[in-house]
Design a protein around this motif. Structure first.
Motif, short mmCIF file in Angstrom:
data_model
loop_
_atom_site.label_atom_id
_atom_site.label_comp_id
_atom_site.label_asym_id
_atom_site.label_seq_id
_atom_site.Cartn_x
_atom_site.Cartn_y
_atom_site.Cartn_z
N ALA A 89 -1.87 0.60 -1.78
CA ALA A 89 -3.18 0.46 -1.15
C ALA A 89 -3.07 0.13 0.33
N SER A 90 -2.02 -0.58 0.72
CA SER A 90 -1.92 -1.03 2.10
C SER A 90 -1.76 0.11 3.10
N ASP A 91 -1.16 1.22 2.66
CA ASP A 91 -1.02 2.38 3.57
C ASP A 91 -1.93 3.51 3.10
N TYR A 92 -3.21 3.34 3.32
CA TYR A 92 -4.22 4.36 3.03
C TYR A 92 -4.19 4.84 1.58
N GLY A 93 -3.71 3.99 0.68
CA GLY A 93 -3.66 4.40 -0.71
C GLY A 93 -2.69 5.55 -0.95
N ASN A 94 -1.79 5.78 0.03
CA ASN A 94 -0.80 6.87 -0.05
C ASN A 94 -1.44 8.24 0.10
N ASN A 95 -2.55 8.33 0.83
CA ASN A 95 -3.17 9.63 1.05
C ASN A 95 -2.75 10.23 2.39
N HIS A 96 -2.55 11.56 2.38
CA HIS A 96 -2.30 12.26 3.64
C HIS A 96 -2.96 13.63 3.68
N GLY A 97 -4.01 13.81 2.86
CA GLY A 97 -4.73 15.07 2.96
C GLY A 97 -5.40 15.47 1.66
N LEU A 98 -6.28 16.44 1.80
CA LEU A 98 -7.05 16.91 0.66
C LEU A 98 -7.33 18.40 0.80
N VAL A 99 -7.04 19.13 -0.26
CA VAL A 99 -7.39 20.54 -0.32
C VAL A 99 -8.65 20.67 -1.17
N VAL A 100 -9.71 21.18 -0.58
CA VAL A 100 -10.99 21.32 -1.27
C VAL A 100 -11.13 22.74 -1.76
N GLY A 101 -11.21 22.90 -3.07
CA GLY A 101 -11.30 24.22 -3.66
C GLY A 101 -12.71 24.60 -4.05
N ALA A 102 -12.82 25.49 -5.01
CA ALA A 102 -14.12 26.05 -5.41
C ALA A 102 -15.01 25.01 -6.06
N ALA A 103 -16.31 25.26 -5.96
CA ALA A 103 -17.29 24.39 -6.61
C ALA A 103 -17.27 24.62 -8.12
N VAL A 104 -17.51 23.55 -8.87
CA VAL A 104 -17.70 23.66 -10.31
C VAL A 104 -19.16 23.98 -10.54
N GLU A 105 -19.43 25.24 -10.84
CA GLU A 105 -20.82 25.67 -11.02
C GLU A 105 -21.45 25.00 -12.25
N GLY A 106 -22.68 24.56 -12.10
CA GLY A 106 -23.38 23.93 -13.21
C GLY A 106 -22.71 22.66 -13.69
N TRP A 107 -22.09 21.93 -12.76
CA TRP A 107 -21.29 20.76 -13.13
C TRP A 107 -22.09 19.71 -13.90
N GLN A 108 -23.40 19.68 -13.68
CA GLN A 108 -24.23 18.68 -14.36
C GLN A 108 -24.15 18.82 -15.88
N ASP A 109 -23.89 20.05 -16.34
CA ASP A 109 -23.82 20.31 -17.78
C ASP A 109 -22.39 20.51 -18.28
N VAL A 110 -21.42 20.25 -17.41
CA VAL A 110 -20.01 20.42 -17.78
C VAL A 110 -19.41 19.06 -18.14
N ASP A 111 -18.67 19.00 -19.24
CA ASP A 111 -17.93 17.79 -19.58
C ASP A 111 -16.66 17.79 -18.73
N LEU A 112 -16.69 17.05 -17.63
CA LEU A 112 -15.56 17.05 -16.70
C LEU A 112 -14.28 16.57 -17.36
N CYS A 113 -14.41 15.70 -18.36
CA CYS A 113 -13.23 15.17 -19.03
C CYS A 113 -12.62 16.15 -20.02
#
Length: 263
Positions: free
Chosen positions: A153-177
């Motif tokens: 946690a002390s060093d940015y939670g070990n993050n150095h970037g994010l790749v943002v992909g496609a949207a999950v269409e109709g996500w409100q009705d999708v069981d993400l788990c």
């Protein structure tokens, strides 16, 4: 606070100059309060715009010892890449720690900084978008994960970037788990799982983050991305490799791994 600031300055300097820190730059924090003091100091010194937060799991028995089962770290605007028709190259600290993680990205809509949802149904009301993603976990310090969650946690939670992909269409009705997720490196499957293994799932990560940032006085009223946690694991990577995260029928997202450069 003096040592905390010195540690924060060392991490920010190492990231800016793309150089490794063979040793932890000071006395490592023993609790999350100390870790977030270092992280908050680094954010202030860094000065870049934050557009998201990564959430990572704290496993037993350390969760009980530290009083939390998740941790958070900032994702800066200039480290976020939207993957469209091309495959982006994501830099890592090759002599530090470097890994890639398949994650679901949930966007907290503007105006929800004060929200404290208690259920998944309530949490969906503060979300306006869900996308596929890959978090790049990298730090100048090689022991960032092996030294425990407070150091992570002390060093940015070990993050150095994010790749943002496609949207999950109709996500409100999708069981993400229930979405089956596979992670491949250079075409080889190295991890499979669903988000059902992630405590209370992606929505639980959102609830944690809302409370965490509020306790630290961090404003997210304009909206923010939540990289909700590694689904198939934290997979070490090296420059030159290709990473692909496949989210069942919802599609996939890819990137290659490069070397961090001086900024």
């Amino acid at each position: 606070m003096g040592d905390f600031r010195a540690i924060a300055e060392a991490f920010v300097d190492a990231r800016r100059h793309a150089r490794a820190l063979p040793d932890y730059p000071g006395t490592a924090p023993q609790d999350l309060a100390g870790a977030y003091q270092i992280q908050d100091a680094a954010i202030a010194i860094d000065g870049r715009m934050i557009v998201g937060w990564k959430v990572g799991r704290i496993n037993p028995p350390l969760d009980a010892e530290l009083g939390a089962n998740r941790l958070a770290g900032p994702i800066f605007a200039d480290t976020v890449v939207v993957a469209a028709d091309s495959v982006p190259e994501m830099p890592v600290f090759a002599e530090g720690f470097a890994a890639a993680e398949a994650e679901l990205l949930l966007h907290i809509a503007p105006g929800n900084a004060e929200a404290r949802p208690q259920t998944d149904a309530e949490t969906r009301l503060v979300i306006d978008e869900v996308r596929l993603g890959i978090e790049i976990a990298s730090s100048p310090y090689p022991g960032i994960n092996s030294d425990g969650p407070a150091v992570t946690a002390s060093d940015y939670g070990n993050n150095h970037g994010l790749v943002v992909g496609a949207a999950v269409e109709g996500w409100q009705d999708v069981d993400l788990c229930a979405i089956p997720v596979r992670t491949l490196i250079d075409g080889e499957v190295i991890g499979t799982a669903t988000a059902a293994t992630m405590l209370d799932g992606p929505y639980g990560a959102v609830r944690f983050l809302l409370a965490n940032l509020a306790s630290r006085g961090i404003d997210i009223s304009k909206g923010v991305w939540v990289s909700s946690g590694a689904i198939t694991g934290v997979h070490p990577v090296a420059p030159g490799q290709r990473v692909e995260a496949v989210f069942g029928m919802h599609g996939s997202v890819c990137c290659t791994i490069g070397t961090a450069k001086v900024v």
